[in-house]
Write a protein that holds these residues in place. Structure first.
Motif, mmCIF file in Angstrom:
data_model
loop_
_atom_site.group_PDB
_atom_site.id
_atom_site.type_symbol
_atom_site.label_atom_id
_atom_site.label_comp_id
_atom_site.label_asym_id
_atom_site.label_seq_id
_atom_site.Cartn_x
_atom_site.Cartn_y
_atom_site.Cartn_z
ATOM 1 N N HIS A 123 -1.073 19.292 10.884
ATOM 2 C CA HIS A 123 -2.480 19.664 10.914
ATOM 3 C C HIS A 123 -3.314 19.012 9.812
ATOM 4 O O HIS A 123 -4.470 19.357 9.647
ATOM 5 C CB HIS A 123 -2.608 21.188 10.836
ATOM 6 C CG HIS A 123 -1.826 21.878 11.907
ATOM 7 N ND1 HIS A 123 -2.171 21.829 13.239
ATOM 8 C CD2 HIS A 123 -0.687 22.602 11.855
ATOM 9 C CE1 HIS A 123 -1.305 22.504 13.958
ATOM 10 N NE2 HIS A 123 -0.389 22.991 13.144
ATOM 11 N N GLU A 124 -2.724 18.109 9.064
ATOM 12 C CA GLU A 124 -3.456 17.439 7.988
ATOM 13 C C GLU A 124 -3.335 15.934 8.167
ATOM 14 O O GLU A 124 -2.446 15.434 8.849
ATOM 15 C CB GLU A 124 -2.872 17.805 6.624
ATOM 16 C CG GLU A 124 -3.021 19.249 6.223
ATOM 17 C CD GLU A 124 -2.400 19.507 4.863
ATOM 18 O OE1 GLU A 124 -2.777 18.815 3.892
ATOM 19 O OE2 GLU A 124 -1.543 20.387 4.781
ATOM 20 N N ASP A 125 -4.213 15.234 7.494
ATOM 21 C CA ASP A 125 -4.167 13.783 7.462
ATOM 22 C C ASP A 125 -2.933 13.357 6.666
ATOM 23 O O ASP A 125 -2.644 13.923 5.601
ATOM 24 C CB ASP A 125 -5.448 13.268 6.793
ATOM 25 C CG ASP A 125 -5.444 11.773 6.630
ATOM 26 O OD1 ASP A 125 -5.312 11.062 7.640
ATOM 27 O OD2 ASP A 125 -5.560 11.334 5.460
ATOM 28 N N SER A 135 -3.547 12.450 2.992
ATOM 29 C CA SER A 135 -3.774 13.594 2.085
ATOM 30 C C SER A 135 -2.456 14.321 1.802
ATOM 31 O O SER A 135 -2.243 14.810 0.688
ATOM 32 C CB SER A 135 -4.817 14.551 2.654
ATOM 33 O OG SER A 135 -4.363 15.155 3.839
ATOM 34 N N ILE A 136 -1.567 14.372 2.795
ATOM 35 C CA ILE A 136 -0.240 14.968 2.561
ATOM 36 C C ILE A 136 0.528 14.137 1.542
ATOM 37 O O ILE A 136 1.122 14.675 0.593
ATOM 38 C CB ILE A 136 0.555 15.089 3.881
ATOM 39 C CG1 ILE A 136 -0.099 16.125 4.795
ATOM 40 C CG2 ILE A 136 2.012 15.462 3.598
ATOM 41 C CD1 ILE A 136 0.509 16.192 6.189
#
Length: 136
Positions: free
Chosen positions: A121-123, A126-127
């Motif tokens: 659920h995240e880019d 960014s992870i």
């Protein structure tokens, strides 16, 4: 009617009632023991189920190579400098996951026959930044 027969029947009935009473007390005692054993076994089973879950989690974590870190169901690879790349890897076969449209479709394993899918659920960048900075 034979008076001795009546007395004999009365004695037999009274004796049978006493024997039945003793048997009932014995059965109640045995039932108490069985109920306690059942409760002990139920607790032991519950404890063993928890232990199995913990051991499975430890095994799953132990099967992840040291250069990988698991996050949101995918693995992320750390390089020699300690930075993470924005590429998600399959926890099953350690190959890169692919996705044409991350906001719609899950990430899928590129290995033929693996079939691993995960929703992230995240880019990925960014992870990777979070993992590199240690801000899980």
């Amino acid at each position: 009617m034979n008076p001795f027969k009546i007395i004999e029947d009365l004695i037999n009935e009274h004796g049978s009632a006493t024997i039945r009473g003793e048997r009932l007390l014995l059965l109640k005692d045995e039932l108490t023991i069985v109920e306690k054993e059942r409760a002990d076994l139920y607790k032991k089973c519950s404890d063993l189920e928890k232990e199995v879950i913990e051991l499975r989690d430890k095994l799953a974590k132990a099967s992840i190579p040291p250069e990988f870190t698991e996050y949101q169901g995918a693995l992320f690879k750390r390089d020699a400098a300690g930075s993470y790349s924005p590429i998600a890897y399959c926890p099953e076969c350690k190959r890169p996951l692919f996705n044409t449209e991350p906001k719609i479709f899950p990430y899928s394993c590129s290995t033929r026959g693996c079939g691993y899918n995960v929703n992230i659920h995240e880019d990925l960048q960014s992870i990777a930044n979070k993992l590199t900075d240690g801000k899980r």
